[in-house]
Design a protein around this motif. Structure first.
Motif, mmCIF file in Angstrom:
data_model
loop_
_atom_site.group_PDB
_atom_site.id
_atom_site.type_symbol
_atom_site.label_atom_id
_atom_site.label_comp_id
_atom_site.label_asym_id
_atom_site.label_seq_id
_atom_site.Cartn_x
_atom_site.Cartn_y
_atom_site.Cartn_z
ATOM 1 N N HIS A 108 57.548 39.715 54.867
ATOM 2 C CA HIS A 108 56.337 39.632 55.696
ATOM 3 C C HIS A 108 55.442 38.470 55.300
ATOM 4 N N PHE A 109 55.950 37.612 54.416
ATOM 5 C CA PHE A 109 55.188 36.455 53.962
ATOM 6 C C PHE A 109 53.803 36.890 53.505
ATOM 7 N N ALA A 110 53.790 37.861 52.583
ATOM 8 C CA ALA A 110 52.542 38.441 52.071
ATOM 9 C C ALA A 110 52.370 38.061 50.592
ATOM 10 N N PRO A 111 52.044 36.790 50.313
ATOM 11 C CA PRO A 111 51.990 36.357 48.915
ATOM 12 C C PRO A 111 50.904 37.051 48.095
ATOM 13 N N TRP A 112 49.784 37.411 48.723
ATOM 14 C CA TRP A 112 48.710 38.054 47.961
ATOM 15 C C TRP A 112 49.071 39.478 47.561
ATOM 16 N N LYS A 113 49.733 40.176 48.453
ATOM 17 C CA LYS A 113 50.194 41.524 48.113
ATOM 18 C C LYS A 113 51.264 41.449 47.024
ATOM 19 N N PHE A 114 52.172 40.489 47.169
ATOM 20 C CA PHE A 114 53.225 40.282 46.179
ATOM 21 C C PHE A 114 52.600 40.000 44.807
ATOM 22 N N ALA A 115 51.653 39.092 44.785
ATOM 23 C CA ALA A 115 50.996 38.721 43.527
ATOM 24 C C ALA A 115 50.220 39.900 42.943
ATOM 25 N N PHE A 116 49.580 40.690 43.795
ATOM 26 C CA PHE A 116 48.798 41.834 43.324
ATOM 27 C C PHE A 116 49.687 42.857 42.620
ATOM 28 N N VAL A 117 50.814 43.199 43.239
ATOM 29 C CA VAL A 117 51.721 44.180 42.633
ATOM 30 C C VAL A 117 52.279 43.634 41.321
ATOM 31 N N SER A 118 52.711 42.398 41.318
ATOM 32 C CA SER A 118 53.251 41.796 40.098
ATOM 33 C C SER A 118 52.197 41.753 38.998
ATOM 34 N N PHE A 119 50.997 41.373 39.353
ATOM 35 C CA PHE A 119 49.900 41.290 38.385
ATOM 36 C C PHE A 119 49.585 42.663 37.808
ATOM 37 N N MET A 120 49.489 43.667 38.659
ATOM 38 C CA MET A 120 49.163 45.015 38.191
ATOM 39 C C MET A 120 50.234 45.534 37.224
ATOM 40 N N LYS A 121 51.485 45.353 37.586
ATOM 41 C CA LYS A 121 52.576 45.808 36.727
ATOM 42 C C LYS A 121 52.541 45.106 35.379
ATOM 43 N N ASN A 122 52.403 43.800 35.413
ATOM 44 C CA ASN A 122 52.448 43.031 34.177
ATOM 45 C C ASN A 122 51.221 43.245 33.304
ATOM 46 N N ILE A 123 50.026 43.262 33.900
ATOM 47 C CA ILE A 123 48.808 43.468 33.107
ATOM 48 C C ILE A 123 48.815 44.850 32.460
ATOM 49 N N LEU A 124 49.160 45.867 33.237
ATOM 50 C CA LEU A 124 49.185 47.216 32.682
ATOM 51 C C LEU A 124 50.271 47.341 31.609
ATOM 52 N N GLY A 125 51.442 46.788 31.868
ATOM 53 C CA GLY A 125 52.526 46.832 30.895
ATOM 54 C C GLY A 125 52.165 46.134 29.594
ATOM 55 N N GLY A 150 53.915 50.249 32.906
ATOM 56 C CA GLY A 150 53.469 49.288 33.918
ATOM 57 C C GLY A 150 54.287 49.378 35.191
ATOM 58 N N ALA A 151 55.603 49.514 35.053
ATOM 59 C CA ALA A 151 56.475 49.595 36.230
ATOM 60 C C ALA A 151 56.252 50.892 37.001
ATOM 61 N N VAL A 152 56.165 52.006 36.291
ATOM 62 C CA VAL A 152 55.960 53.304 36.955
ATOM 63 C C VAL A 152 54.620 53.323 37.683
ATOM 64 N N ALA A 153 53.588 52.777 37.064
ATOM 65 C CA ALA A 153 52.256 52.775 37.684
ATOM 66 C C ALA A 153 52.199 51.880 38.918
ATOM 67 N N ALA A 154 52.992 50.824 38.945
ATOM 68 C CA ALA A 154 52.957 49.890 40.074
ATOM 69 C C ALA A 154 53.785 50.372 41.268
ATOM 70 N N VAL A 155 54.723 51.282 41.053
ATOM 71 C CA VAL A 155 55.583 51.745 42.152
ATOM 72 C C VAL A 155 54.785 52.344 43.316
ATOM 73 N N PRO A 156 53.839 53.276 43.082
ATOM 74 C CA PRO A 156 53.091 53.815 44.234
ATOM 75 C C PRO A 156 52.301 52.738 44.994
ATOM 76 N N ILE A 157 51.768 51.775 44.281
ATOM 77 C CA ILE A 157 51.040 50.676 44.932
ATOM 78 C C ILE A 157 51.986 49.879 45.817
ATOM 79 N N ALA A 158 53.152 49.551 45.268
ATOM 80 C CA ALA A 158 54.127 48.770 46.029
ATOM 81 C C ALA A 158 54.625 49.528 47.257
ATOM 82 N N LEU A 159 54.894 50.813 47.084
ATOM 83 C CA LEU A 159 55.342 51.613 48.228
ATOM 84 C C LEU A 159 54.256 51.707 49.300
ATOM 85 N N PHE A 160 53.014 51.826 48.866
ATOM 86 C CA PHE A 160 51.905 51.861 49.818
ATOM 87 C C PHE A 160 51.838 50.558 50.611
#
Length: 190
Positions: A108-125, A150-160
């Motif tokens: 969907h060419f959604a770079p901000w959503k992509f970056a947000f999920v990656s950032f959340m996973k990595n920062i929390l991890g 970090g990965a488990v916490a980011a899954v619901p965000i990514a699915l949403f």
């Protein structure tokens, strides 16, 4: 511990290739295909995700069961504790789900959503890992556990964030087509 980390991370990476079965690539291939009607895209994404989840969970559980008898030998010979092995293998499942979601966001060419999920996973991890390593002296176990949290916490965000591409649907014909197209990516990845 760098050698142990590398051995565990490399082994988990190889298992992740097997766990993915190329489903990310296959879903991307068929998503924009002219023969895939827009109304079928949620079925395609959901079928791919369900297949990925079922296969990766089964593979990880099978490997944990297969390695259980060798847990003492792994600790003595390689310095890999049972907890580290289980955590590293368990992390594969949420990591695969996250990567699938991130690849769907790319469609969907959604770079901000992509970056947000990656950032959340990595920062929390990283944060959880640092707390476990520095404050609780958990070493490699803390490092791997931080990644899992970090990965488990980011899954619901990514699915949403990919919810418009999800449906309560599974099509076995699509699943077969996805796996047939995707499995050669295991060998390409290796």
């Amino acid at each position: 511990e760098y050698g142990i980390y590398t051995l565990v991370a490399t082994t988990a990476g190889i298992v992740a290739l097997l766990a993915n079965v190329g489903l990310n690539n296959a879903t991307q291939r068929y998503y924009w295909d002219s023969q895939t009607e827009p109304r079928m895209r949620p079925v395609l994404v959901s079928t791919g995700l369900a297949t990925l989840m079922a296969w990766s969970c089964a593979l990880v559980l099978l490997l944990i069961a297969a390695l259980h008898p060798a847990r003492e030998a792994m600790a003595i010979r390689y310095g890999i504790t049972w907890a580290i092995a289980v955590i590293a293998l368990a992390t594969i499942v949420p990591e695969q789900i996250l990567q699938y979601c991130l690849d769907t966001l790319r469609l969907h060419f959604a770079p901000w959503k992509f970056a947000f999920v990656s950032f959340m996973k990595n920062i929390l991890g990283i944060a959880v890992g640092l707390v476990l390593i520095l404050l609780l002296d958990r070493g490699l176990e803390g490092l791997f556990l931080g990644g899992l949290v970090g990965a488990v916490a980011a899954v619901p965000i990514a699915l949403f964030l990919i919810r418009r591409d999800l449906a309560v649907a599974f099509d076995s014909g699509i699943a077969k087509r996805l796996v047939s197209f995707g499995y050669p990516f295991i060998f390409a990845g290796m």
